[in-house]
Design a protein around this motif. Structure first.
Motif, PDB file in Angstrom:
ATOM      1  N   LYS A 120       1.202  -2.574   4.469  1.00 44.94           N
ATOM      2  CA  LYS A 120       0.478  -2.716   3.214  1.00 44.94           C
ATOM      3  C   LYS A 120      -0.925  -2.128   3.325  1.00 44.94           C
ATOM      4  N   ALA A 121      -1.374  -1.471   2.259  1.00 45.68           N
ATOM      5  CA  ALA A 121      -2.756  -0.990   2.159  1.00 45.68           C
ATOM      6  C   ALA A 121      -3.222  -1.198   0.731  1.00 45.68           C
ATOM      7  N   VAL A 122      -4.501  -1.469   0.551  1.00 50.97           N
ATOM      8  CA  VAL A 122      -5.030  -1.735  -0.795  1.00 50.97           C
ATOM      9  C   VAL A 122      -6.256  -0.870  -1.060  1.00 50.97           C
ATOM     10  N   THR A 123      -6.471  -0.575  -2.341  1.00 51.87           N
ATOM     11  CA  THR A 123      -7.654   0.128  -2.797  1.00 51.87           C
ATOM     12  C   THR A 123      -7.857  -0.220  -4.261  1.00 51.87           C
ATOM     13  N   GLU A 124      -8.764   0.480  -4.917  1.00 50.62           N
ATOM     14  CA  GLU A 124      -9.055   0.210  -6.321  1.00 50.62           C
ATOM     15  C   GLU A 124      -9.233   1.519  -7.075  1.00 50.62           C
ATOM     16  N   ASP A 125      -8.641   1.592  -8.275  1.00 54.27           N
ATOM     17  CA  ASP A 125      -8.893   2.703  -9.184  1.00 54.27           C
ATOM     18  C   ASP A 125     -10.106   2.311 -10.017  1.00 54.27           C
ATOM     19  N   LYS A 126     -11.269   2.861  -9.665  1.00 53.16           N
ATOM     20  CA  LYS A 126     -12.508   2.458 -10.311  1.00 53.16           C
ATOM     21  C   LYS A 126     -12.636   3.005 -11.728  1.00 53.16           C
ATOM     22  N   VAL A 127     -11.915   4.069 -12.046  1.00 51.92           N
ATOM     23  CA  VAL A 127     -11.965   4.630 -13.393  1.00 51.92           C
ATOM     24  C   VAL A 127     -11.242   3.717 -14.384  1.00 51.92           C
ATOM     25  N   LYS A 128     -10.060   3.245 -13.988  1.00 55.41           N
ATOM     26  CA  LYS A 128      -9.262   2.392 -14.872  1.00 55.41           C
ATOM     27  C   LYS A 128      -9.430   0.906 -14.584  1.00 55.41           C
ATOM     28  N   GLY A 129     -10.153   0.585 -13.507  1.00 55.50           N
ATOM     29  CA  GLY A 129     -10.361  -0.817 -13.165  1.00 55.50           C
ATOM     30  C   GLY A 129      -9.090  -1.515 -12.728  1.00 55.50           C
ATOM     31  N   GLN A 130      -8.285  -0.823 -11.920  1.00 58.15           N
ATOM     32  CA  GLN A 130      -6.994  -1.364 -11.513  1.00 58.15           C
ATOM     33  C   GLN A 130      -6.934  -1.589 -10.003  1.00 58.15           C
ATOM     34  N   LYS A 131      -6.304  -2.678  -9.618  1.00 60.97           N
ATOM     35  CA  LYS A 131      -6.026  -2.963  -8.215  1.00 60.97           C
ATOM     36  C   LYS A 131      -4.788  -2.177  -7.798  1.00 60.97           C
ATOM     37  N   ILE A 132      -4.859  -1.504  -6.647  1.00 59.27           N
ATOM     38  CA  ILE A 132      -3.758  -0.675  -6.156  1.00 59.27           C
ATOM     39  C   ILE A 132      -3.268  -1.226  -4.822  1.00 59.27           C
ATOM     40  N   THR A 133      -1.971  -1.488  -4.741  1.00 56.81           N
ATOM     41  CA  THR A 133      -1.348  -1.892  -3.478  1.00 56.81           C
ATOM     42  C   THR A 133      -0.289  -0.862  -3.108  1.00 56.81           C
ATOM     43  N   ALA A 134      -0.404  -0.313  -1.901  1.00 54.70           N
ATOM     44  CA  ALA A 134       0.564   0.687  -1.430  1.00 54.70           C
ATOM     45  C   ALA A 134       1.291   0.163  -0.207  1.00 54.70           C
ATOM     46  N   TRP A 135       2.561   0.551  -0.080  1.00 51.51           N
ATOM     47  CA  TRP A 135       3.359   0.257   1.108  1.00 51.51           C
ATOM     48  C   TRP A 135       3.788   1.590   1.701  1.00 51.51           C
ATOM     49  N   PHE A 136       3.368   1.854   2.952  1.00 50.81           N
ATOM     50  CA  PHE A 136       3.601   3.160   3.558  1.00 50.81           C
ATOM     51  C   PHE A 136       4.324   2.998   4.899  1.00 50.81           C
ATOM     52  N   THR A 137       5.036   4.056   5.286  1.00 54.26           N
ATOM     53  CA  THR A 137       5.800   4.008   6.523  1.00 54.26           C
ATOM     54  C   THR A 137       5.401   5.121   7.484  1.00 54.26           C
ATOM     55  N   GLY A 138       5.210   4.757   8.760  1.00 52.43           N
ATOM     56  CA  GLY A 138       4.951   5.741   9.808  1.00 52.43           C
ATOM     57  C   GLY A 138       6.202   6.494  10.217  1.00 52.43           C
ATOM     58  N   ASP A 139       7.381   6.035   9.753  1.00 48.89           N
ATOM     59  CA  ASP A 139       8.623   6.742  10.064  1.00 48.89           C
ATOM     60  C   ASP A 139       8.692   8.103   9.365  1.00 48.89           C
ATOM     61  N   ILE A 140       7.867   8.276   8.318  1.00 48.05           N
ATOM     62  CA  ILE A 140       7.761   9.566   7.642  1.00 48.05           C
ATOM     63  C   ILE A 140       6.289   9.972   7.739  1.00 48.05           C
ATOM     64  N   PRO A 141       5.916  10.672   8.811  1.00 47.91           N
ATOM     65  CA  PRO A 141       4.497  10.930   9.100  1.00 47.91           C
ATOM     66  C   PRO A 141       3.891  12.041   8.253  1.00 47.91           C
ATOM     67  N   VAL A 142       3.932  11.846   6.940  1.00 46.68           N
ATOM     68  CA  VAL A 142       3.307  12.759   5.979  1.00 46.68           C
ATOM     69  C   VAL A 142       2.399  11.913   5.093  1.00 46.68           C
ATOM     70  N   ALA A 143       1.144  12.303   4.963  1.00 41.27           N
ATOM     71  CA  ALA A 143       0.147  11.468   4.286  1.00 41.27           C
ATOM     72  C   ALA A 143       0.146  11.660   2.779  1.00 41.27           C
ATOM     73  N   SER A 144       1.343  11.598   2.173  1.00 41.01           N
ATOM     74  CA  SER A 144       1.459  11.821   0.732  1.00 41.01           C
ATOM     75  C   SER A 144       1.990  10.564   0.055  1.00 41.01           C
ATOM     76  N   GLY A 145       2.255  10.682  -1.254  1.00 37.82           N
ATOM     77  CA  GLY A 145       2.767   9.552  -2.011  1.00 37.82           C
ATOM     78  C   GLY A 145       2.828   9.888  -3.487  1.00 37.82           C
ATOM     79  N   PRO A 146       3.310   8.966  -4.304  1.00 38.93           N
ATOM     80  CA  PRO A 146       3.438   9.216  -5.740  1.00 38.93           C
ATOM     81  C   PRO A 146       2.094   9.197  -6.462  1.00 38.93           C
ATOM     82  N   GLU A 147       2.100   9.786  -7.672  1.00 40.17           N
ATOM     83  CA  GLU A 147       0.895   9.884  -8.499  1.00 40.17           C
ATOM     84  C   GLU A 147      -0.209  10.580  -7.703  1.00 40.17           C
ATOM     85  N   GLN A 148      -1.452  10.138  -7.835  1.00 37.85           N
ATOM     86  CA  GLN A 148      -2.561  10.802  -7.149  1.00 37.85           C
ATOM     87  C   GLN A 148      -2.844  10.218  -5.774  1.00 37.85           C
ATOM     88  N   PHE A 149      -2.002   9.321  -5.296  1.00 35.44           N
ATOM     89  CA  PHE A 149      -2.324   8.568  -4.082  1.00 35.44           C
ATOM     90  C   PHE A 149      -1.798   9.257  -2.822  1.00 35.44           C
TER      91      PHE A 149
END
Length: 248
Positions: free
Chosen positions: A147-176
């Motif tokens: 689990k990792a967390v951050t904040e979208d300060k433009v929209k005022g939204q809490k963001i929670t991401a779940w990422f895996t080291g089994d796929i060692p590419v630092a990408s994800g959906p939307e702008q994250f």
């Protein structure tokens, strides 16, 4: 606790073992909960929120399919090939223009995004996201994720991401992006929007990472964020839901 500690210790090792898992397609389901969205609108009374909740009770979620095509150098996030219209809602129509390209070698992004009926070409450097990695793990699409967390300060939204080291590419959906592994799940604004990987397909990509011809007004991140912020504020003042016309 032991399981979490072991996962953290093994994370760099798994990245080496999984080095071959750096090219393919992540298939996502994008699920937007209209009731949760409506309840967050500040200009509505509780009575209005209850009435709208009753109206939407049988059409609570909008479900859409999106794909992330990726390799070690870049990724493209766009609609699934079979995604023609919304599912689970009475409103039908074409999907808005959407293509998000991240180039990790050049540290740049080149996105085509439709907002309020206008298409923009968002071109800028990849912005550093201030993630905080937490000591929690769970399984998503068959992969152990942290689990990792951050904040979208433009929209005022809490963001929670779940990422895996089994796929060692630092990408994800939307702008994250920017985590030590692929983001397989995003929880935006406490479950209002859920984007979850349904499966990952490892394969040699041919034309999927070739950028198509894109048209729209060129704009950078700062100016685009200013447009988003103004549109949200103006919509709220006029007692309109801004997310009918922009992505949540």
């Amino acid at each position: 606790m032991k399981k979490i500690f072991l996962y953290i210790l093994l994370f760099p090792i798994w990245g080496v073992v999984s080095a071959q898992k750096t090219e393919g397609i992540v298939h996502y389901e994008y699920q937007l909960n209209w009731i949760k969205m409506i309840k967050k609108l500040p200009y509505l009374t509780q009575e209005e929120k209850d009435r709208m909740e009753n109206s939407f009770k049988n059409e609570e979620n909008t479900k859409q399919k999106l794909n992330l095509y990726f390799n070690e150098k870049e990724s493209i996030y766009t609609w699934g090939q079979d995604q023609q219209e919304y599912e689970g809602t009475e409103y039908k129509g074409r999907n808005e223009e959407l293509l998000m390209h991240k180039n990790f070698e050049l540290e740049k992004h080149n996105d085509m995004i439709e907002m309020s009926g206008k298409t923009y070409l968002l071109q800028d450097s990849l912005q550093k996201i201030e993630w905080k990695v937490m000591n929690q793990i769970k399984e998503v699409a068959g992969y152990i994720c942290m689990k990792a967390v951050t904040e979208d300060k433009v929209k005022g939204q809490k963001i929670t991401a779940w990422f895996t080291g089994d796929i060692p590419v630092a990408s994800g959906p939307e702008q994250f992006h920017g985590l030590p592994g692929m983001i397989l799940e995003l929880d935006i604004d406490d479950g209002t929007l859920m984007i979850e990987a349904t499966n990952v397909e490892f394969k040699k990509l041919e034309k999927e990472l070739v950028l198509p011809k894109m048209k729209g007004k060129k704009i950078n991140d700062k100016d685009f964020n200013a447009l988003i912020s103004k549109y949200i504020n103006d919509s709220i003042k006029m007692q309109r839901n801004p997310y009918w016309a922009i992505r949540y």
